[in-house]
Design an enzyme around this catalytic site. Sequence first.
Site, PDB file in Angstrom:
ATOM      1  N   ASN A 179     -23.784 -49.979  17.307  1.00  9.12           N
ATOM      2  CA  ASN A 179     -23.394 -48.633  16.862  1.00  9.12           C
ATOM      3  C   ASN A 179     -22.013 -48.699  16.215  1.00  9.12           C
ATOM      4  OD1 ASN A 179     -24.420 -45.874  16.898  1.00  9.12           O
ATOM      5  ND2 ASN A 179     -22.669 -45.358  18.170  1.00  9.12           N
TER       6      ASN A 179
ATOM      7  N   ASP B 248     -36.734 -39.102   9.222  1.00  9.80           N
ATOM      8  CA  ASP B 248     -36.923 -39.720   7.904  1.00  9.80           C
ATOM      9  C   ASP B 248     -37.963 -40.830   8.037  1.00  9.80           C
ATOM     10  OD1 ASP B 248     -35.769 -42.448   8.343  1.00  9.80           O
ATOM     11  OD2 ASP B 248     -33.878 -41.382   8.612  1.00  9.80           O
TER      12      ASP B 248
ATOM     13  N   ALA C 197     -24.038 -50.227  10.613  1.00 14.67           N
ATOM     14  CA  ALA C 197     -25.392 -50.744  10.838  1.00 14.67           C
ATOM     15  C   ALA C 197     -25.777 -51.790   9.795  1.00 14.67           C
ATOM     16  CB  ALA C 197     -26.394 -49.591  10.828  1.00 14.67           C
TER      17      ALA C 197
ATOM     18  N   HIS D 267     -39.419 -37.914  17.752  1.00 13.16           N
ATOM     19  CA  HIS D 267     -39.018 -36.543  17.409  1.00 13.16           C
ATOM     20  C   HIS D 267     -39.784 -36.009  16.201  1.00 13.16           C
ATOM     21  CE1 HIS D 267     -34.853 -36.968  19.589  1.00 13.16           C
ATOM     22  NE2 HIS D 267     -35.860 -36.834  20.413  1.00 13.16           N
TER      23      HIS D 267
HETATM   24  P1  OAD Z   1     -26.006 -38.545  16.359  1.00  9.70           P
HETATM   25  O1  OAD Z   1     -25.470 -37.892  15.133  1.00  9.70           O
HETATM   26  O2  OAD Z   1     -25.845 -37.834  17.645  1.00  9.70           O
HETATM   27  O3  OAD Z   1     -25.351 -39.985  16.534  1.00  9.70           O
HETATM   28  C1  OAD Z   1     -25.290 -40.902  15.479  1.00  9.70           C
HETATM   29  C2  OAD Z   1     -24.546 -42.134  15.945  1.00  9.70           C
HETATM   30  O4  OAD Z   1     -24.567 -43.068  14.870  1.00  9.70           O
HETATM   31  C3  OAD Z   1     -23.080 -41.889  16.327  1.00  9.70           C
HETATM   32  O5  OAD Z   1     -22.783 -42.515  17.565  1.00  9.70           O
HETATM   33  C4  OAD Z   1     -22.307 -42.555  15.190  1.00  9.70           C
HETATM   34  O6  OAD Z   1     -21.091 -43.162  15.610  1.00  9.70           O
HETATM   35  C5  OAD Z   1     -23.272 -43.632  14.726  1.00  9.70           C
HETATM   36  N1  OAD Z   1     -23.114 -44.008  13.311  1.00  9.70           N
HETATM   37  C6  OAD Z   1     -22.705 -43.234  12.275  1.00  9.70           C
HETATM   38  N2  OAD Z   1     -22.704 -43.946  11.143  1.00  9.70           N
HETATM   39  C7  OAD Z   1     -23.116 -45.204  11.453  1.00  9.70           C
HETATM   40  C8  OAD Z   1     -23.311 -46.408  10.717  1.00  9.70           C
HETATM   41  N3  OAD Z   1     -23.090 -46.479   9.409  1.00  9.70           N
HETATM   42  N4  OAD Z   1     -23.736 -47.509  11.379  1.00  9.70           N
HETATM   43  C9  OAD Z   1     -23.976 -47.477  12.724  1.00  9.70           C
HETATM   44  N5  OAD Z   1     -23.804 -46.364  13.464  1.00  9.70           N
HETATM   45  C10 OAD Z   1     -23.390 -45.243  12.851  1.00  9.70           C
HETATM   46  O7  OAD Z   1     -27.547 -38.877  16.055  1.00  9.70           O
HETATM   47  P2  OAD Z   1     -28.708 -39.267  17.091  1.00  9.70           P
HETATM   48  O8  OAD Z   1     -28.148 -39.981  18.268  1.00  9.70           O
HETATM   49  O9  OAD Z   1     -29.788 -39.894  16.322  1.00  9.70           O
HETATM   50  O10 OAD Z   1     -32.822 -34.335  17.522  1.00  9.70           O
HETATM   51  O11 OAD Z   1     -29.178 -37.828  17.557  1.00  9.70           O
HETATM   52  C11 OAD Z   1     -30.240 -37.738  18.472  1.00  9.70           C
HETATM   53  C12 OAD Z   1     -31.005 -36.448  18.233  1.00  9.70           C
HETATM   54  O12 OAD Z   1     -30.082 -35.346  18.245  1.00  9.70           O
HETATM   55  C13 OAD Z   1     -31.672 -36.347  16.877  1.00  9.70           C
HETATM   56  O13 OAD Z   1     -32.920 -36.972  16.814  1.00  9.70           O
HETATM   57  C14 OAD Z   1     -31.780 -34.862  16.672  1.00  9.70           C
HETATM   58  C15 OAD Z   1     -30.395 -34.461  17.152  1.00  9.70           C
HETATM   59  O14 OAD Z   1     -30.250 -33.178  17.613  1.00  9.70           O
HETATM   60  C16 OAD Z   1     -33.426 -33.177  17.192  1.00  9.70           C
HETATM   61  O15 OAD Z   1     -33.190 -32.544  16.183  1.00  9.70           O
HETATM   62  C17 OAD Z   1     -34.426 -32.722  18.225  1.00  9.70           C
END
Ligand code: OAD
Length: 237
Positions: free
Chosen positions: A202, A94, A220, A109
């Site tokens: 987180n 985004d 967040a 990414h």
């Molecule tokens: P994830 O969905 O794996 O993790 C999101 C994290 O944000 C989790 O640890 C949640 O607990 C936390 N979370 C959720 N809501 C929140 C809030 N309101 N405030 C703070 N934290 C919150 O997403 P990413 O780690 O970004 O890649 O995933 C990494 C990559 O995996 C992405 O870029 C994507 C995905 O597959 C590709 O598509 C190549």
Amino acid sequence: MPRYDKIVILTGAGLSAESGLATFRDEDGIWARYDYRDVATPEGFERNPSLVYEFYNMRRHDGGTARPNPAHYALTHLQRKHPGEILIVTQNIDILHEAAGATNLIHMHGDMATMLCTNCDARPPWIGDLSAELACPECGLTGGLRPNVVWFGEMPYEMDRIAAAIAACDLFISIGTSGNVYPAAGFVAGARDAGAHTVELNLEPSDTASYFAERRHGKATEIVPAYVDALLKEEAR
Ligand code: OAD
């Protein structure tokens, strides 16, 4: 003299969750509804390009109506007020950091505001639906356009620049990421090796939480502005 000179901030889907964009691995996340092998790998795109176009067209629609939240704005505020360097490395496709005014930013990414032409390697801006019939505005060829998104098995963008920034940073902050996907999940170890202070912000402890020297858990929109305020106050002393 600021306490920290060079800061690297890694962000993930949790940062944009309160802007209404789904995360990947939460219970109702994107990977609970789709198999990543179908929509986020080069092999999936080869098998069924229409499904992949549809998946990212939908995400582009959702992203188009989303607005930055107080956590995005707090990070921009930090970039403007902090006297040292701040690099934001986002895994998010985004464009909410940009919408909040962030400047020194890497989309490791890829991003949903551009497309990638596999014929000429151009990454022209794109806001509409993407399809196999479209011609590349740079080279004019059809059939080579895909979302400008790094898929599983592909090398994230600007890794050299990111590695150099991590090796030189004295503060590393990871926000809203589950620590599941490498190389991003390994950045905290690199920052520790560089002697940096490491902070996780987180909703809950991530898979790599134990690597961080400091951890704050919550939403967040609450913990990021609070952390930024505290950091700037400390630096103003
Ligand atoms: P994830 O969905 O794996 O993790 C999101 C994290 O944000 C989790 O640890 C949640 O607990 C936390 N979370 C959720 N809501 C929140 C809030 N309101 N405030 C703070 N934290 C919150 O997403 P990413 O780690 O970004 O890649 O995933 C990494 C990559 O995996 C992405 O870029 C994507 C995905 O597959 C590709 O598509 C190549």
